[in-house]
Design a protein around this motif. Structure first.
Motif, short mmCIF file in Angstrom:
data_model
loop_
_atom_site.label_atom_id
_atom_site.label_comp_id
_atom_site.label_asym_id
_atom_site.label_seq_id
_atom_site.Cartn_x
_atom_site.Cartn_y
_atom_site.Cartn_z
N VAL A 71 2.12 -1.56 -5.20
CA VAL A 71 1.48 -1.87 -3.93
C VAL A 71 2.52 -1.92 -2.81
O VAL A 71 2.27 -1.46 -1.69
N THR A 72 3.69 -2.46 -3.10
CA THR A 72 4.75 -2.52 -2.10
C THR A 72 5.19 -1.12 -1.68
O THR A 72 5.39 -0.84 -0.49
N GLU A 73 5.33 -0.23 -2.67
CA GLU A 73 5.72 1.15 -2.36
C GLU A 73 4.63 1.86 -1.57
O GLU A 73 4.92 2.62 -0.64
N VAL A 74 3.38 1.65 -1.92
CA VAL A 74 2.27 2.26 -1.18
C VAL A 74 2.29 1.79 0.26
O VAL A 74 2.13 2.58 1.19
N ALA A 75 2.46 0.50 0.46
CA ALA A 75 2.50 -0.05 1.81
C ALA A 75 3.59 0.61 2.64
O ALA A 75 3.36 1.02 3.78
N ALA A 76 4.78 0.74 2.07
CA ALA A 76 5.91 1.33 2.79
C ALA A 76 5.65 2.79 3.12
O ALA A 76 5.95 3.25 4.24
N ARG A 77 5.10 3.54 2.18
CA ARG A 77 4.86 4.97 2.42
C ARG A 77 3.78 5.22 3.47
O ARG A 77 3.73 6.29 4.06
N CYS A 78 2.92 4.25 3.69
CA CYS A 78 1.81 4.43 4.62
C CYS A 78 2.05 3.77 5.97
O CYS A 78 1.13 3.71 6.80
N GLN A 84 5.27 -4.69 5.98
CA GLN A 84 5.24 -5.77 5.00
C GLN A 84 4.06 -5.59 4.05
O GLN A 84 2.94 -5.33 4.50
N ALA A 85 4.31 -5.77 2.77
CA ALA A 85 3.25 -5.62 1.77
C ALA A 85 2.17 -6.68 1.96
O ALA A 85 0.98 -6.40 1.77
N SER A 86 2.58 -7.89 2.36
CA SER A 86 1.59 -8.96 2.54
C SER A 86 0.60 -8.61 3.66
O SER A 86 -0.60 -8.87 3.53
N TYR A 87 1.13 -8.03 4.72
CA TYR A 87 0.25 -7.63 5.82
C TYR A 87 -0.66 -6.49 5.38
O TYR A 87 -1.86 -6.47 5.69
N PHE A 88 -0.11 -5.53 4.62
CA PHE A 88 -0.90 -4.42 4.10
C PHE A 88 -2.06 -4.94 3.24
O PHE A 88 -3.21 -4.51 3.38
N ILE A 89 -1.78 -5.88 2.35
CA ILE A 89 -2.81 -6.41 1.47
C ILE A 89 -3.92 -7.08 2.28
O ILE A 89 -5.11 -6.90 2.01
N ARG A 90 -3.52 -7.84 3.30
CA ARG A 90 -4.50 -8.54 4.12
C ARG A 90 -5.38 -7.55 4.89
O ARG A 90 -6.62 -7.69 4.92
N VAL A 91 -4.76 -6.53 5.49
CA VAL A 91 -5.50 -5.54 6.27
C VAL A 91 -6.39 -4.69 5.35
O VAL A 91 -7.53 -4.38 5.68
#
Length: 284
Positions: free
Chosen positions: A243-250, A254-261
């Motif tokens: 999930v962290t890598e997905v967040a960065a590539r997109c 921050q992964a936490s912000y990605f998860i929340r959004v």
């Protein structure tokens, strides 16, 4: 050249739209029509690709000049008079059709006796009409659903890629916004400020913000987030990236912000989305 296709009445009675006849006239300066009110029982759409022609305004008898990129739509039973220029014959593609779809251009044509417009994305309309011609060479009953779908696509594309004839500058602005939106989507992982997005379309950030909301139905920042979420969904469904890598590539810092959004947009967490839609990817 004259192409003329008559479509048999459909065996299925519940199509949302269906052509009656359609075709193309090219290098045919004799093309001219005059139909009295009540004579033609179908909608009549013409798209001009090359050359020029004219249309007589039924309400005032004014002769209006038309050129490549223009078009007109007559409602059912309307008075109609139009034709090709003899010196510069038009290349025109036309469709007579029936529909009950409540599209704005159909409503305007019904209310005013005819709708004159300018249109873009001509290559796409050419592809769609060419496919219609192929489906009637020769016609087979099994082609009915596709003919209906092609006509529907033409009508909906016209809603998005046309303006009243006097509104050609507005159409150019719409096209600039859509081109910018496509570039942003393809590069959504990059950092996008409002000023940088506006520069793609050649407008000030204030003007771009207003136009983007009108054309795309959302703010530029909201659009960027949606594009990033779409890109993330694809990676979650088709890769084993964390999930962290997905967040960065997109484009999410921050992964936490990605998860929340992501959860706000999709109603589930990224991990749960992968569980539902993933192709056997290993969870991280």
């Amino acid at each position: 050249m004259r192409q003329h296709y008559i479509v048999p009445s459909p065996a299925f009675s519940q199509y949302v739209c269906y052509p009656d006849l359609f075709g193309r006239y090219n290098a045919f300066p004799q093309h001219a029509e005059r139909r009295e009110q009540g004579q033609l029982k179908h909608y009549n759409l013409h798209l001009i690709y090359e050359g020029s022609g004219y249309l007589i305004n039924g309400s005032g008898g004014e002769r209006l000049q038309l050129r490549a990129g223009d078009g007109f739509l007559f409602p059912k039973h309307a008075f109609q008079q139009y034709g090709s220029s003899e010196d510069d014959p038009w290349d025109v593609r036309w469709i007579h059709f029936e529909t009950q779809i409540p599209l704005p251009m159909l409503r305007e044509a019904d209310e005013t006796g005819g709708w004159l417009f300018t249109f873009s994305n001509r290559k796409r309309f050419k592809e769609l009409t060419e496919e219609m011609y192929a489906l009637c060479s020769p016609f087979e009953t099994g082609n009915e659903p596709r003919l209906s779908a092609l006509l529907y696509e033409i009508l909906v594309e016209l809603v998005q890629h046309s303006e009243r004839l006097e509104g050609s500058s507005a159409l150019e602005k719409q096209n600039a916004i859509r081109v910018a939106a496509d570039q942003i989507r393809h590069r959504c992982a990059e950092s996008w400020s409002l000023e940088r997005m506006a520069a793609l379309a050649g407008y000030s950030h204030y003007h771009f913000l207003r136009l983007f909301q009108q054309v795309m139905g959302k703010t530029p920042n909201h659009y960027v987030t949606e594009c990033r979420i779409d890109a993330a969904k694809l990676l979650l469904a088709t890769t084993a990236l964390s999930v962290t890598e997905v967040a960065a590539r997109c484009g999410f810092a921050q992964a936490s912000y990605f998860i929340r959004v992501f959860r706000l947009a999709e109603g589930v967490s990224p991990k749960m989305y992968r569980t539902i839609y993933g192709q056997g990817a290993t969870l991280h």
